[in-house]
Design a protein around this motif. Sequence first.
Motif, short mmCIF file in Angstrom:
data_model
loop_
_atom_site.label_atom_id
_atom_site.label_comp_id
_atom_site.label_asym_id
_atom_site.label_seq_id
_atom_site.Cartn_x
_atom_site.Cartn_y
_atom_site.Cartn_z
N CYS A 31 0.81 -1.23 0.00
CA CYS A 31 0.00 0.00 0.00
C CYS A 31 0.84 1.27 0.00
N LEU A 32 2.14 1.16 0.19
CA LEU A 32 2.99 2.33 0.29
C LEU A 32 3.78 2.58 -0.99
N ASP A 33 3.98 3.85 -1.31
CA ASP A 33 4.85 4.20 -2.41
C ASP A 33 6.28 4.12 -1.89
N GLN A 34 7.10 3.35 -2.55
CA GLN A 34 8.47 3.13 -2.11
C GLN A 34 9.33 4.38 -2.28
N GLY A 35 8.93 5.27 -3.15
CA GLY A 35 9.73 6.46 -3.42
C GLY A 35 10.83 6.15 -4.41
N PRO A 36 11.43 7.18 -4.99
CA PRO A 36 12.50 6.94 -5.97
C PRO A 36 13.75 6.41 -5.28
N PRO A 85 13.93 3.41 3.44
CA PRO A 85 15.19 3.88 2.86
C PRO A 85 15.03 5.24 2.15
N PHE A 86 13.93 5.43 1.45
CA PHE A 86 13.71 6.72 0.79
C PHE A 86 13.59 7.84 1.83
N LEU A 87 12.83 7.59 2.88
CA LEU A 87 12.65 8.61 3.92
C LEU A 87 13.98 8.97 4.57
N LEU A 88 14.83 7.99 4.80
CA LEU A 88 16.14 8.25 5.39
C LEU A 88 17.00 9.07 4.44
N ASN A 89 17.09 8.64 3.18
CA ASN A 89 17.91 9.36 2.21
C ASN A 89 17.40 10.77 1.96
#
Length: 144
Positions: free
Chosen positions: A60-65, A137-141
Amino acid sequence: MVIKTQFEQGIVELVEDLANRPDVHYLPHHPVIRKDKTTTKVRVVYDASAKTSGPSLNDCLDQGPKFDQKILDILCRFRTHRVAVTADIEKAFLMISVAAKDRDFLRFLWVDDAVKDEPRIVVYRFARVVFGVNASPFLLNATI
């Protein structure tokens, strides 16, 4: 002990309102026990990809680029300046807050005291980003 410490540090919070709502999700978890370690012998692993019926939280979540960096690019940038700085952020995911409105999707069940005669099941939720969620990982980066 792990959850008690995380509670004291504000990483997880106790859920007081246990009303039956459709906009909550409970993360399954299990312990990883390392007898060969001296510091962290037990680590709790959360599985946001688990599903029983319907989609998982990760579905359900967008993983992000992706922030994939080529090693050659990193080495070239490293050599173009006189000073280079590196860092290792301890428990980096747990340093990033989750918006209060999104925390109920990061709930999990825990036992208040496993050695009691009648342990009580309590509900916690993460107030910080969880390792094991595909968007973490996207949120951290993006934060760094």
